[in-house]
Write a protein that holds these residues in place. Structure first.
Motif, short mmCIF file in Angstrom:
data_model
loop_
_atom_site.label_atom_id
_atom_site.label_comp_id
_atom_site.label_asym_id
_atom_site.label_seq_id
_atom_site.Cartn_x
_atom_site.Cartn_y
_atom_site.Cartn_z
N GLY A 1 0.79 -1.23 0.00
CA GLY A 1 0.00 0.00 0.00
C GLY A 1 0.82 1.28 0.00
N MET A 2 2.04 1.23 -0.47
CA MET A 2 2.86 2.44 -0.53
C MET A 2 2.33 3.37 -1.62
SD MET A 2 6.81 1.17 -0.09
CE MET A 2 7.54 2.77 -0.24
N GLY A 3 2.39 4.65 -1.36
CA GLY A 3 1.97 5.65 -2.33
C GLY A 3 3.05 5.89 -3.37
N ALA A 4 2.69 6.57 -4.44
CA ALA A 4 3.62 6.83 -5.54
C ALA A 4 4.82 7.65 -5.07
CB ALA A 4 2.91 7.54 -6.68
N ALA A 5 4.57 8.65 -4.23
CA ALA A 5 5.67 9.49 -3.74
C ALA A 5 6.63 8.67 -2.87
CB ALA A 5 5.11 10.66 -2.94
N MET B 1 7.09 5.42 -3.05
CA MET B 1 7.80 4.47 -3.91
C MET B 1 8.93 5.16 -4.67
SD MET B 1 5.22 1.60 -5.39
CE MET B 1 3.85 2.58 -5.95
N GLU B 2 8.69 6.38 -5.12
CA GLU B 2 9.71 7.10 -5.86
C GLU B 2 10.92 7.40 -4.97
OE1 GLU B 2 9.93 11.29 -8.19
OE2 GLU B 2 8.13 10.07 -8.54
N GLN B 3 10.63 7.78 -3.74
CA GLN B 3 11.72 8.06 -2.79
C GLN B 3 12.49 6.77 -2.47
OE1 GLN B 3 10.39 9.68 0.92
NE2 GLN B 3 12.46 10.20 1.61
N ALA B 4 11.76 5.70 -2.22
CA ALA B 4 12.39 4.42 -1.90
C ALA B 4 13.17 3.88 -3.10
CB ALA B 4 11.34 3.42 -1.45
N GLU B 5 12.69 4.16 -4.30
CA GLU B 5 13.36 3.68 -5.50
C GLU B 5 14.75 4.27 -5.63
OE1 GLU B 5 12.92 3.83 -10.32
OE2 GLU B 5 11.07 3.68 -9.14
N GLY B 6 14.90 5.55 -5.30
CA GLY B 6 16.22 6.19 -5.38
C GLY B 6 17.22 5.51 -4.47
N PHE B 7 16.80 5.25 -3.23
CA PHE B 7 17.69 4.58 -2.28
C PHE B 7 17.99 3.15 -2.72
CE2 PHE B 7 18.20 1.87 1.48
CZ PHE B 7 19.34 2.43 2.01
N THR B 8 16.95 2.44 -3.16
CA THR B 8 17.12 1.04 -3.58
C THR B 8 18.04 0.95 -4.79
OG1 THR B 8 14.92 0.53 -2.73
CG2 THR B 8 15.88 -1.05 -4.27
N ARG B 9 17.86 1.85 -5.73
CA ARG B 9 18.72 1.84 -6.93
C ARG B 9 20.18 2.07 -6.54
NH1 ARG B 9 17.60 1.73 -12.10
NH2 ARG B 9 15.38 2.12 -11.86
N ALA B 10 20.42 2.96 -5.59
CA ALA B 10 21.79 3.21 -5.13
C ALA B 10 22.38 1.97 -4.47
CB ALA B 10 21.81 4.38 -4.16
N MET B 11 21.57 1.24 -3.72
CA MET B 11 22.05 0.03 -3.03
C MET B 11 22.29 -1.13 -3.99
SD MET B 11 22.56 1.02 -0.05
CE MET B 11 23.03 -0.53 0.67
N MET B 12 21.67 -1.09 -5.16
CA MET B 12 21.84 -2.15 -6.15
C MET B 12 22.93 -1.82 -7.16
SD MET B 12 19.85 -4.52 -5.43
CE MET B 12 19.02 -4.47 -3.87
#
Length: 171
Positions: free
Chosen positions: A117-121, A123-134
């Motif tokens: 149930g995460m919102g778009a905002a 998810m976008e914030q989490a995506e930046g961190f996740t992309r950096a960790m990958m």
């Protein structure tokens, strides 16, 4: 130091070959959901190589003895050497071979975020961190750390199994 380094090199090469097999069979790309479960095979490779490395050090001793501490130390050193060499390979793998790993990983994670149930905002914030960790640099940094942590745990168990006291002196 030769035996420990030899087994570290064996572990590094086996891990690199395993990563390439996962990539070329699609288990690091299109079939990543299944491929994540196959990563346990990498742990089995590590267990076998560390066990054999500790055993080889024991067999090199003139009296074929091995203290618990020497067994653990041997396994940790093999893990450390392998982790450092694997960090270099990990960087190369994710920078030049599997350049889209983060994209495939995010595909899987995004579905889980939506279920949670995460919102778009968010998810976008989490995506930046996740992309950096990958990314290649983060993967290269995490590789030796994880290798030493897992290697220490495996070594604690393997050394307990392989320890052998020195024979009693004959008078």
């Amino acid at each position: 130091m030769g035996t420990k380094f030899t087994y570290a090199l064996i572990l590094t090469i086996a891990s690199a070959v395993f990563q390439l097999l996962l990539y070329f069979t699609g288990f690091q790309t299109e079939k990543l959901a299944v491929g994540q479960h196959l990563n346990w095979l990498g742990l089995i490779i590590m267990i076998v190589v560390l066990f054999l490395g500790i055993k080889a050090v024991r067999e090199e001793a003139p009296d074929k003895s091995l203290t618990y501490g020497k067994g653990v130390g041997t396994g940790v050193l093999i893990s450390l050497f392998s982790g450092l060499m694997s960090a270099v390979y990990s960087f190369i793998h994710f920078k030049f071979v599997n350049t889209e790993f983060a994209d495939y990983q995010l595909e899987l994670i995004r579905a889980k975020w939506e279920e949670a149930g995460m919102g778009a905002a968010q998810m976008e914030q989490a995506e930046g961190f996740t992309r950096a960790m990958m990314g290649p640099v983060a993967q290269a940094i995490m590789t030796p750390i994880m290798a030493v942590v897992l290697g220490t745990i495996i070594s604690l168990i393997a050394a307990a199994i392989l320890k052998r006291p020195a024979p009693a002196p004959t008078v």
